[in-house]
Design an enzyme around this catalytic site. Structure first.
Site, PDB file in Angstrom:
ATOM      1  N   GLU A   1       0.851  -1.201   0.000  1.00  0.00           N
ATOM      2  CA  GLU A   1       0.000   0.000   0.000  1.00  0.00           C
ATOM      3  C   GLU A   1       0.884   1.248   0.000  1.00  0.00           C
ATOM      4  O   GLU A   1       2.044   1.180   0.369  1.00  0.00           O
ATOM      5  CB  GLU A   1      -0.935   0.012   1.213  1.00  0.00           C
ATOM      6  CG  GLU A   1      -0.207   0.133   2.531  1.00  0.00           C
ATOM      7  CD  GLU A   1      -1.088  -0.204   3.718  1.00  0.00           C
ATOM      8  OE1 GLU A   1      -2.099   0.463   3.887  1.00  0.00           O
ATOM      9  OE2 GLU A   1      -0.745  -1.129   4.462  1.00  0.00           O
TER      10      GLU A   1
ATOM     11  N   ASP B   1       1.858  10.426   3.602  1.00  0.00           N
ATOM     12  CA  ASP B   1       2.712  11.423   4.239  1.00  0.00           C
ATOM     13  C   ASP B   1       1.870  12.264   5.193  1.00  0.00           C
ATOM     14  O   ASP B   1       1.469  13.376   4.887  1.00  0.00           O
ATOM     15  CB  ASP B   1       3.361  12.293   3.156  1.00  0.00           C
ATOM     16  CG  ASP B   1       4.653  12.887   3.642  1.00  0.00           C
ATOM     17  OD1 ASP B   1       5.074  12.563   4.767  1.00  0.00           O
ATOM     18  OD2 ASP B   1       5.253  13.682   2.884  1.00  0.00           O
TER      19      ASP B   1
ATOM     20  N   CYS C   1      19.077  43.867 -20.457  1.00  0.00           N
ATOM     21  CA  CYS C   1      19.105  42.440 -20.776  1.00  0.00           C
ATOM     22  C   CYS C   1      20.543  41.930 -20.734  1.00  0.00           C
ATOM     23  O   CYS C   1      21.421  42.508 -21.381  1.00  0.00           O
ATOM     24  CB  CYS C   1      18.507  42.221 -22.157  1.00  0.00           C
ATOM     25  SG  CYS C   1      18.740  40.551 -22.780  1.00  0.00           S
TER      26      CYS C   1
ATOM     27  N   CYS D   1      12.859  41.201 -21.721  1.00  0.00           N
ATOM     28  CA  CYS D   1      13.803  41.953 -22.531  1.00  0.00           C
ATOM     29  C   CYS D   1      13.010  42.571 -23.666  1.00  0.00           C
ATOM     30  O   CYS D   1      12.191  41.900 -24.298  1.00  0.00           O
ATOM     31  CB  CYS D   1      14.852  40.998 -23.090  1.00  0.00           C
ATOM     32  SG  CYS D   1      15.735  41.708 -24.479  1.00  0.00           S
TER      33      CYS D   1
HETATM   34  S1  IVH Z   1       3.060   0.419   8.684  1.00  0.00           S
HETATM   35  C1  IVH Z   1       5.089  -1.414  12.468  1.00  0.00           C
HETATM   36  N1  IVH Z   1       1.839   1.481   6.616  1.00  0.00           N
HETATM   37  O1  IVH Z   1       5.232   5.577   8.186  1.00  0.00           O
HETATM   38  C2  IVH Z   1       5.147  -0.319  11.488  1.00  0.00           C
HETATM   39  N2  IVH Z   1       3.100   2.890   8.034  1.00  0.00           N
HETATM   40  O2  IVH Z   1       8.069   5.296   8.689  1.00  0.00           O
HETATM   41  C3  IVH Z   1       3.820   0.222  11.177  1.00  0.00           C
HETATM   42  N3  IVH Z   1       3.036   5.244   7.381  1.00  0.00           N
HETATM   43  O3  IVH Z   1       5.022   5.708  11.674  1.00  0.00           O
HETATM   44  C4  IVH Z   1       3.841   1.144  10.054  1.00  0.00           C
HETATM   45  N4  IVH Z   1       1.699   5.001   5.658  1.00  0.00           N
HETATM   46  O4  IVH Z   1       3.173   6.856  10.328  1.00  0.00           O
HETATM   47  C5  IVH Z   1       2.634   1.700   7.671  1.00  0.00           C
HETATM   48  N5  IVH Z   1       0.661   2.313   4.787  1.00  0.00           N
HETATM   49  C6  IVH Z   1       1.453   2.507   5.847  1.00  0.00           C
HETATM   50  C7  IVH Z   1       1.912   3.789   6.185  1.00  0.00           C
HETATM   51  C8  IVH Z   1       2.741   3.947   7.271  1.00  0.00           C
HETATM   52  C9  IVH Z   1       2.386   5.867   6.390  1.00  0.00           C
HETATM   53  C10 IVH Z   1       3.898   5.938   8.349  1.00  0.00           C
HETATM   54  C11 IVH Z   1       3.543   5.630   9.781  1.00  0.00           C
HETATM   55  C12 IVH Z   1       4.829   5.158  10.423  1.00  0.00           C
HETATM   56  C13 IVH Z   1       5.857   5.656   9.454  1.00  0.00           C
HETATM   57  C14 IVH Z   1       7.089   4.787   9.504  1.00  0.00           C
END
Ligand code: IVH
Length: 675
Positions: A118, A122, A413, A431
């Site tokens: 997936e 962000d 220019c 220019c």
């Molecule tokens: S799984 C055990 N899945 O990325 C780890 N994290 O860099 C669980 N994040 O703190 C994380 N999308 O905030 C997972 N599809 C996704 C995510 C995701 C964003 C973030 C999450 C985590 C950070 C780690």
């Protein structure tokens, strides 16, 4: 609605319906009613609850927004630590990730690993705790073991259910996911902040984080936040399924939103092709993502693999190359574009960003330079997103050295020394050298030769490039002194085509004043403005001598166009090119300006179509001098259609509408009769 029982029942029905429609919208992405209908249900519930406040319950959809700001956030311990992810950059590191897993699990060559894939959103991580199906706590990640209680803020996010659907959920269910702000909402929020003169957010992630950290939930409620679930915290009893993908599927059934882009993929090849597919979709997604996450799907395998320090061995974030980096500005230069636009460019200490090494970044225009106040020596944030040209996002003011001053726009220019003009209210400075400026030369000559200008047949883009690069042509007038010998020396130029070009050049010398004016490439003087100017002044001399006020007497000519015309002819080098063009024999039939009472075709609308024996433009000019308006398409308002050979659809349209049709002979007869 008279009995209490009926009220209670209606309230109950409304809550269920509203929750159902929220789920259809946020979880299944398949709304079944319009926003207006939804609002109507919502208002009905609000009204009933305010009349009968004794029936209000905490997880009623109307109760998302509390009314008391907090003094501060409480700290809470996570029942299970909130971990982070290991990163992989590039296919090689992804290969290593899978190799490590295979080794640990002691898999044979033909045993495949399935992953749940997936996008990596962000935003910021959040833990939601449901007890008996009700949301009781929402907490930020904090340091992983302790976070902040942001329940009243998270309750305002419509995508987060206050109550789970169905009845087969575990009594204790913690889910983890990402709170994020979709780009559209982010842009609207920043626009609003700018209008109010408030500080805007740097990116959607910061905006989401800032919104969750509001002490007043009523403010958070106004922020366009959303949420996707991707994992679990404490679950009692556990597990709820034997794979990650099935577990997530169950969450979805309970009303928790999950990314619609989730997919189970097999082996490293499956991961890589998923990654590539998401890279393609990235810019079109309504929210920011910074990579793709892969999790071993089988929960037994997850358990066998376990954790290293703060990250699971069974998951990895395959990150996109960072789109923002910091570096130093070495200098700021001004580039002259093909159309004369002056673009400030920052020369940078080379930096790897967005997958390539960047050593120049655009500053767009002077307004941007002033707003960001970028100076040589500054440390700046550089951004390169997708295929977009790299840009300077902001200056890191804390790192600014003393003794620097804001950058100012040069007055001349840098390429040709002509005046730089920045019209009031416009962002772009230009220019004014036009045909004279080497930076604009190729473009100016291509424009000069184009069909609606001097119509020099066979003088295409590639040829102009060669002529300019070999120093054979500096300005449009030089075209007319080219020789057969010079031309046949060029690439892909046989003797025959050289002769054809010379013939075309010769033929182009007979033109109209309007075409000639258009061909000069004066800013803002397009085809129809050139025609109006020609009609108004009749001769080049009269036009060149006109001041701005006189020019503005021309229909469709305002102060901006007038200023451009005056500034063009004020420059000696432009006058020299015009002079030279006349000397080599460019000419046009002089037409006397006609007084209104000598314009027998005034008010008549005429369309010309088909092949005629004389140049269509000359005919057009002749008719215009007599007061006619020439348009491009036949309508009920058309008075005459002049139809040459092979007139097509316009002729049939005219026949249909009963518009009078004149063939070429009839046209000349008409013109004759008007003399
Ligand atoms: S799984 C055990 N899945 O990325 C780890 N994290 O860099 C669980 N994040 O703190 C994380 N999308 O905030 C997972 N599809 C996704 C995510 C995701 C964003 C973030 C999450 C985590 C950070 C780690």
């Amino acid at each position: 609605m008279n009995t209490t029982a009926a009220v209670v029942e209606r309230i109950e029905t409304l809550r269920n319906e509203i929750n159902y429609h929220s789920r259809q919208y946020y979880v299944f992405d398949e709304p079944v009613i319009s926003d207006t209908e939804y609002d109507r249900l919502f208002r009905e519930l609000q009204d009933l609850e305010s009349e009968y406040p004794q029936f209000i319950i905490a997880d009623s959809p109307t109760q998302r927004v509390g009314d008391t700001p907090l003094a501060s956030f409480n700290e809470v311990s996570h029942s299970l630590p909130m971990l982070s992810l290991d990163n992989a950059f590039g296919e090689e590191e992804m290969g290593e990730f899978e190799r490590r897993i295979r080794d640990r699990l002691k898999l044979d060559g033909d045993q495949k690993i399935s992953y749940l894939a997936e996008p990596k959103l962000d935003g910021l991580a959040i833990n939601l705790r449901y007890e008996q199906g009700r949301l009781v706590l929402a907490a930020t990640r904090g340091d992983g073991s302790r976070g902040e209680d942001v329940t009243s803020n998270v309750r305002t996010i419509n995508a987060v259910p206050l109550k789970l659907q169905g009845d087969d959920w575990p009594p204790i269910l913690e889910v983890r996911g990402e709170v994020f702000m979709p780009r559209k909402g982010f842009e609207a929020l920043n626009r609003h902040a700018q209008e109010l003169g408030e500080k805007s957010f740097v990116n959607p992630r910061n905006a989401a984080a800032g919104s969750l950290r509001q002490l007043d939930p009523r403010l958070t409620a106004r922020r366009p936040l959303s949420f996707y679930t991707y994992g679990f915290g404490e679950v009692i009893p556990a597990p709820i399924a034997s794979t990650q993908s099935e577990s997530i599927y169950r969450l979805r059934q309970w009303g928790l939103p999950v990314s619609p882009l989730q997919e189970v993929v097999t082996g490293i090849q499956g991961c890589i092709s998923y990654y590539r597919q998401i890279v393609q979709q990235r810019d079109a997604l309504p929210y920011d993502i910074d990579g793709v996450v892969f999790k071993v799907d089988d929960l037994n395998r997850q358990q066998q693999l376990g954790f290293v320090s703060r990250a699971p061995r069974w998951a990895v974030a395959y990150k996109f190359p960072a789109q923002e980096e910091m570096t130093q500005v070495e200098s700021i230069e001004f580039q002259v574009g093909r159309t004369g636009a002056i673009t400030p460019v920052a020369r940078l200490n080379p930096v790897f960003v967005g997958g390539v090494t960047v050593s120049n970044a655009t500053l767009h225009n002077m307004d941007e330079v002033m707003r960001k106040d970028v100076r040589p020596g500054d440390t700046v944030v550089v951004r390169r997103a997708g295929d977009v040209i790299p840009e300077v996002v902001s200056v890191v003011l804390l790192k600014r050295m003393g003794g620097t001053a804001p950058i100012t726009l040069p007055t001349r220019c840098p390429v040709c020394g002509s005046d730089i003009i920045k019209p009031e209210g416009e962002a772009v400075a230009r220019c004014s050298g036009g045909l004279f400026c080497p930076a604009q030369r190729k473009e100016a000559i291509k424009h000069f030769a184009s069909r609606k200008a001097m119509d020099i047949e066979g003088l295409g883009e590639k040829l102009v490039d060669q002529l300019v690069e070999q120093g054979l042509v500096d300005n449009p007038a030089d075209l007319y002194s080219l020789t057969q010998e010079q031309l046949s020396g060029l690439e892909r130029m046989a003797e025959k085509s050289a002769q054809n070009l010379l013939d075309a050049l010769e033929k182009s010398k007979l033109t109209t004043l309007a075409h000639f004016l258009f061909s000069l490439g004066i800013r803002e003087v397009g085809e129809s403005t050139a025609q109006s100017l020609a009609n108004q002044f009749s001769t080049l001399d009269a036009l060149q001598q006109a001041d701005e006020a006189r020019l503005q007497e021309t229909p469709d000519v305002g102060p901006i166009v007038a200023a451009h015309v005056v500034s063009f002819f004020r420059q000696a080098h432009n006058r020299a090119v015009v002079e030279q063009l006349l000397e080599v024999g460019v000419h046009w039939p002089e037409v006397e300006p006609q007084a209104a009472d000598q314009q027998p075709l005034l008010g008549k609308t005429i369309v010309i179509t088909g092949t005629l024996s004389r140049s269509r433009d000359l005919i057009k000019q002749e008719l215009q001098v007599l007061g006619a308006k020439i348009t491009g398409s036949v309508s009920k308002k058309t008075d005459y259609l002049i139809a040459g050979e092979e007139a097509g659809s316009k002729r049939s349209k005219a026949e249909q509408l009963g518009v009078k049709i004149l063939d070429e002979a009839a046209l000349y007869a008409l013109l004759e009769s008007l003399k």
